[in-house]
Design a protein around this motif. Structure first.
Motif, PDB file in Angstrom:
ATOM      1  N   GLU A 308       0.078  48.667 -40.145  1.00  0.00           N
ATOM      2  CA  GLU A 308      -0.098  48.613 -38.691  1.00  0.00           C
ATOM      3  C   GLU A 308      -1.200  49.585 -38.245  1.00  0.00           C
ATOM      4  O   GLU A 308      -2.026  49.255 -37.391  1.00  0.00           O
ATOM      5  CB  GLU A 308       1.234  48.938 -38.000  1.00  0.00           C
ATOM      6  N   ARG A 309      -1.223  50.754 -38.863  1.00  0.00           N
ATOM      7  CA  ARG A 309      -2.281  51.734 -38.533  1.00  0.00           C
ATOM      8  C   ARG A 309      -3.658  51.165 -38.852  1.00  0.00           C
ATOM      9  O   ARG A 309      -4.611  51.303 -38.090  1.00  0.00           O
ATOM     10  CB  ARG A 309      -2.100  53.016 -39.365  1.00  0.00           C
ATOM     11  N   GLN A 310      -3.773  50.520 -40.023  1.00  0.00           N
ATOM     12  CA  GLN A 310      -5.085  49.971 -40.419  1.00  0.00           C
ATOM     13  C   GLN A 310      -5.504  48.839 -39.480  1.00  0.00           C
ATOM     14  O   GLN A 310      -6.680  48.715 -39.137  1.00  0.00           O
ATOM     15  CB  GLN A 310      -5.063  49.455 -41.868  1.00  0.00           C
ATOM     16  N   TYR A 319      -7.708  55.617 -35.442  1.00  0.00           N
ATOM     17  CA  TYR A 319      -6.402  55.711 -36.103  1.00  0.00           C
ATOM     18  C   TYR A 319      -5.431  56.397 -35.173  1.00  0.00           C
ATOM     19  O   TYR A 319      -5.784  57.385 -34.525  1.00  0.00           O
ATOM     20  CB  TYR A 319      -6.503  56.557 -37.379  1.00  0.00           C
ATOM     21  N   SER A 320      -4.198  55.912 -35.138  1.00  0.00           N
ATOM     22  CA  SER A 320      -3.179  56.656 -34.394  1.00  0.00           C
ATOM     23  C   SER A 320      -2.332  57.419 -35.401  1.00  0.00           C
ATOM     24  O   SER A 320      -2.377  57.160 -36.596  1.00  0.00           O
ATOM     25  CB  SER A 320      -2.315  55.701 -33.576  1.00  0.00           C
ATOM     26  N   ALA A 321      -1.522  58.359 -34.904  1.00  0.00           N
ATOM     27  CA  ALA A 321      -0.676  59.154 -35.795  1.00  0.00           C
ATOM     28  C   ALA A 321       0.339  58.251 -36.484  1.00  0.00           C
ATOM     29  O   ALA A 321       0.819  57.282 -35.892  1.00  0.00           O
ATOM     30  CB  ALA A 321       0.049  60.226 -34.983  1.00  0.00           C
ATOM     31  N   ALA A 322       0.641  58.575 -37.760  1.00  0.00           N
ATOM     32  CA  ALA A 322       1.578  57.744 -38.533  1.00  0.00           C
ATOM     33  C   ALA A 322       2.930  57.640 -37.829  1.00  0.00           C
ATOM     34  O   ALA A 322       3.585  56.602 -37.892  1.00  0.00           O
ATOM     35  CB  ALA A 322       1.752  58.332 -39.931  1.00  0.00           C
ATOM     36  N   ASN A 323       3.337  58.717 -37.125  1.00  0.00           N
ATOM     37  CA  ASN A 323       4.670  58.671 -36.501  1.00  0.00           C
ATOM     38  C   ASN A 323       4.736  57.699 -35.321  1.00  0.00           C
ATOM     39  O   ASN A 323       5.799  57.426 -34.789  1.00  0.00           O
ATOM     40  CB  ASN A 323       5.141  60.081 -36.100  1.00  0.00           C
TER      41      ASN A 323
END
Ligand code: G3H
Length: 328
Positions: A308-310, A319-323
């Motif tokens: 989803e991040r990619q 990029y957004s934060a993984a959390n």
């Protein structure tokens, strides 16, 4: 413009027939070899292959999503966590992204949970068409009393699981007791009834690639619909050399019997780039048929978040934060 290749993103259309199995052929099992150094050499070249970019990468990542068994297998699983995971399974990526990519309606392949969470997951997925997979037979070690392991399968099917991920007895492989492995697998498959059965080999505990190849073959002879690398709980889980070994066993089985068996690498696959590598491997070694959910799944608890991040990066450049992409 985000044009995606339909051949890589189209959703599954036809389920292929199940593996009926065949009598145990001990001569074939004895003849199985695995050239470890050649397999490792080939696996090492895969990591260095040129990766797909931009819209092609996005298309492959969307394909990967449709092939995930979205998994939670923790001792502290709760109904709430499983319900959140199921909501994610129905809506794996933010709606605005799916809309922009023209992929509304995309879901994961299945949700995979322990038996105790099957009913909760089935309820949470009602109407979505997403199957629930239950890990069974004393997962992860497979060392509970045999009759209870068989009974556990029946309970999970009764609770609504449409797929059962069984664990094999590693000792049958380590002692070369192929008859015992075959009999166990046949009985487990029978206990599944109409539910599809994935045989978890726990390859990190099988000592050699030759054992992996032979165990793969015996489980397919006994009617496994899928062979799966790992529980995610072994010290070593899915690897590329193991995957090559199992995929080639699948190819040999198809060459000899005409039957297609599915493949599920599981454990430690957490990055989008790893998912791309596996998809390229499946396409190279087995062809397009193995890029559909009835023949390929990723067993993964956190892969979806990275994908989803990619995809967000592809659409926004950031990029957004993984959390921000929590699973459960
Ligand atoms: O079968 C699925 C695995 O247990 C998931 O492993 P993972 O948590 O390393 O992704």
């Amino acid at each position: 413009m985000h044009t995606l290749s339909p051949s890589t993103t189209q959703l599954p259309q036809v389920a292929h027939p199940r593996n009926p199995g065949m009598p145990l052929d001990l001569d074939w099992v004895a003849a199985v070899q695995a050239n470890t150094s050649a397999i490792e050499r080939r696996a090492a070249t895969l990591g260095g292959r040129r990766s797909v970019k931009k819209e092609f990468q996005a298309a492959w990542l969307l394909k990967a999503i449709s092939l995930i068994d979205l998994t939670t297998l923790s001792g502290d699983d709760t109904a709430g966590r499983v319900q959140r995971l199921c909501a994610k399974a129905r809506q794996p990526v933010s709606p605005w992204m799916l809309e922009k990519l023209g992929m509304e309606g995309l879901t994961v392949g299945a949700v995979c949970v322990y038996h105790d969470m099957v009913e909760t997951a089935v309820r949470a997925l009602e109407g979505s068409g997403i199957p629930v997979a239950a890990v069974s037979t004393g997962f992860p070690a497979g060392l509970s009393p045999y009759h209870l392991r068989i009974a556990e399968i029946g309970e999970s099917v009764k609770a609504g699981a449409q797929e059962i991920d069984i664990v094999i007895s590693r000792r049958h492989v380590l002692t070369g007791n192929w008859q015992a492995l075959y009999d166990e697998m046949c009985e487990m498959r029978a206990a599944c009834g109409a539910a599809h059965v994935k045989a978890i080999l726990a390859t990190g505990e099988l000592a050699t690639l030759r054992n992996v190849a032979r165990a793969s073959l015996v489980c397919m002879m006994a009617g496994a619909d899928f062979i799966k690398t790992s529980t995610g709980k072994e010290a070593v889980n899915a690897t590329l050399p193991v995957s090559l070994t199992m995929i080639r066993a699948i190819r040999d089985y198809q060459d000899r019997t005409g039957v297609k068996v599915g493949y599920k690498p599981a454990g430690g696959i957490a990055k989008a780039k790893d998912a791309l590598l596996y998809l390229a491997l499946m396409k190279d070694e087995l062809g397009h048929a193995w890029l559909q959910p009835d023949l390929f799944r990723f067993g993964a608890s956190s892969l979806l978040g990275d994908i989803e991040r990619q995809l967000e990066h592809y659409l926004t450049g950031h990029y957004s934060a993984a959390n921000r992409h929590a699973m459960g």
